[in-house]
Design a protein around this motif. Structure first.
Motif: not given
Lengths: 70, 516
Positions: B291-298
């Motif tokens: 989730c944290v990686l997805i948020g940062v990628w977003a």
């Protein structure tokens, strides 16, 4: 003695959680993972290992008997 | 439309599970509130984990990482891996012992007995309800926002933006959750939690894989962040070291969550806790790292030179926007949406149920003549209170939405501030009702004070001069960010110690009852 070592390790892990040495570091490991995130994922894995050791070596054996009122 | 059908099928499946669990239930209060204290290690772990992983974990973490970067993981996830298990070990198991030995169903029953005081219950009841309300609110807000974002374009001409509006999505989720806990009580919640926890973990990993694949691979997605917003891959620009350090007190909140207390008491034996204690940190990691990686990628994800998530998008909708825009399969989008709703509902059910439980046991049955109320009536009283609380929370959720993450942090701050009370009640014989009440009043008073200063949840941290007015704001060395939980815990602990030492010690009978 084993219990003291376990609880000492828990405190040490809580201290290691404060990884101010990676604070500005944007190094990427495994091609995609920022080092600050990789380190904390490692903290989570270490926590599970440590709690497994706590269950083995610091488990309060008298709880069941206490709950039964013995 | 397919997305909507998939989500509807998932909700129907969940309702069926609730009805099925009711076939195993007996029409007794013990079964409705505590599943007859029969829950084994696997179901206990799934219940505890599903209950602690809320909208905050999926929708909140990705949204917060979108704005503040990878430090969000260290703030909450890795800290919770250490603290939550410690609380299960040191507090949860002891309370399970007392619950089983003396037949408690709620926290307030325990505190009334431990402090030989009726008034502690009257002080704690409104405080617990007040603190659970924002927790419920984040679930409702996130469910409405998620359904809205996922169904955009599914119903053209029916609603604005062709999407199920948040008020309707939230209402449907409330009805589904209330229905399955009506049928199955805590057993229904435990079954649903186990099922939903499996769903959101598996679908979360699938979402991570699919999103990274759509962005050209995890390495490329991270490189885009490194090129456009490298500050999100470190912590210095968004989180101060002192804020990071004081955040570690927030996960102590699990020690005073009334819904977790209720789940602890459902355990069949102390050994049932072992799996939860060991597996909790790694499972948090499995949910939060993606989730944290997805948020940062977003923050930097681009396709054909255009940002996938437009700048200044609502943090609560980041995850669902990525899913909807990047995955070309409505079935998969619907399934991933169901995964998000699963995480949200697996917390809402326990929270709704615990409020019904404490109202029935600590207010109605405590003051009414219990012999005149049948088991069936008791269960219906709990159900009635659940409906009332759901209605109140639903109406509040219709007002201006706030960000999930700060609101959740405020809720956790309140419960963490009460942690000294539960810890001292177990490990300090000298704790008295005066100390306990002083601690609760101090904690909730300061919590309300800081919450109002934070514009009712708009921010979650303060600069030190905002907390201690005698420190000059111009003094740069003292201009550090601090979480309000630190001063509140210090003061509530002091109030507990001073109040206890200044009042008569508990009776020998009580000391003998709770201390060997």
């Amino acid at each position: 003695m084993k219990k003291k070592i376990i609880w000492g390790a828990v405190i040490l892990l809580a201290i290691l959680h404060k990884d101010f040495w990676w604070w500005d570091d944007t190094t990427i490991v495994f091609d995609f993972l920022p080092i600050g995130l990789a380190y904390h994922a490692g903290i989570s894995i270490c926590a599970s290992i440590l709690w497994a050791l706590a269950v083995v070596y610091a488990w309060p054996d008298d709880l069941e008997a206490e709950a039964e009122g013995e | 439309m397919t997305v909507l059908i998939v989500i509807a099928c998932y909700l129907l499946l969940l309702l069926s599970l609730g009805v099925l669990s009711a076939r195993f239930a007996k029409q007794t209060t013990s079964d409705f509130f505590l599943a007859g204290r029969s829950i084994g290690p696997f179901l206990l772990f799934m219940s505890l984990f599903g209950t602690t992983m809320t909208a905050f974990a999926l929708v909140g973490s990705s949204g917060e990482a979108y704005e503040r970067g990878i430090g969000v993981y260290g703030l909450m996830a890795s800290a919770s891996g250490i603290i939550h298990s410690a609380v299960f070990f040191l507090v949860g198991m002891k309370l399970w012992v007392f619950g089983k030995k003396y037949g408690y169903t709620t926290q307030i029953q325990y505190f009334r007995d431990r402090f030989e005081s009726d008034s502690i219950g009257l002080v704690l009841f409104p405080v617990l309800v007040l603190l659970v309300l924002p927790y419920l609110l984040i679930g409702l807000l996130a469910s409405g926002a998620s359904i809205f974002a996922l169904t955009k374009g599914a119903l053209p001409g029916v609603f604005a933006a062709g999407a199920v509006p948040p008020w309707l999505g939230t209402l449907v989720i409330c009805c589904v959750v209330v229905t399955y806990i009506f049928y199955g009580g805590i057993r229904g919640a435990a079954w649903a939690n186990a099922f939903q926890t499996c769903v959101f973990i598996i679908l979360g990993i699938v979402a991570f894989y699919m999103i990274s694949d759509a962005l050209g691979g995890a390495a490329k997605a991270t490189q885009m962040v490194l090129a456009h917003k490298p500050d999100l891959l470190a912590r210095s620009a968004h989180i101060s070291k002192f804020e990071f350090a004081t955040y570690m007190l927030i996960p102590l909140s699990v020690g005073m969550f009334p819904h977790l207390f209720q789940h602890w008491l459902t355990a069949k034996s102390a050994k049932s806790f072992r799996l939860s204690i060991i597996a909790h940190p790694v499972f948090i990691m499995l949910v939060w790292v993606p989730c944290v990686l997805i948020g940062v990628w977003a923050s930097s994800a681009m396709i054909d030179g255009t940002l996938v998530v437009p700048d200044h998008s609502r943090a609560n909708q980041v995850l669902t926007i990525l899913i909807r825009k990047l995955l070309d399969s409505p079935v998969l989008t619907g399934l991933l949406g169901a995964g998000i709703l699963a995480a949200i509902m697996s917390s809402l059910d326990s929270q709704f149920l615990c409020l019904g439980t404490i109202f029935t046991n600590d207010i109605v049955l405590h003051y009414a003549d219990e012999s005149k109320i049948s088991n069936v009536q008791k269960v219906w009283i709990a159900r009635g209170f659940i409906i009332a609380i759901v209605a109140v929370t639903y109406v509040i959720s219709l007002f201006k939405p706030v960000r999930v993450f700060p609101l959740a942090v405020w809720c956790f701050t309140g419960f963490s501030s009460l942690f000294p009370l539960v810890f001292a009640s177990i490990y300090w014989k000298r704790t008295t009702k005066v100390g306990a009440i002083a601690s609760v009043v101090t904690a909730i008073g300061m919590w309300l004070f800081f919450l109002s200063k934070a514009n009712w949840g708009a921010k979650s941290s303060f600069l030190l001069p905002e907390i201690l007015p005698f420190i000059s704001a111009s003094s740069e060395s003292m201009n550090i960010t601090i979480m309000p939980v630190l001063p509140i815990i210090i003061c509530s602990t002091l109030a507990l110690i001073i109040g206890s030492l200044m009042s008569s010690p508990p009776s020998e009978k009580t000391v003998a009852k709770f201390f060997k």
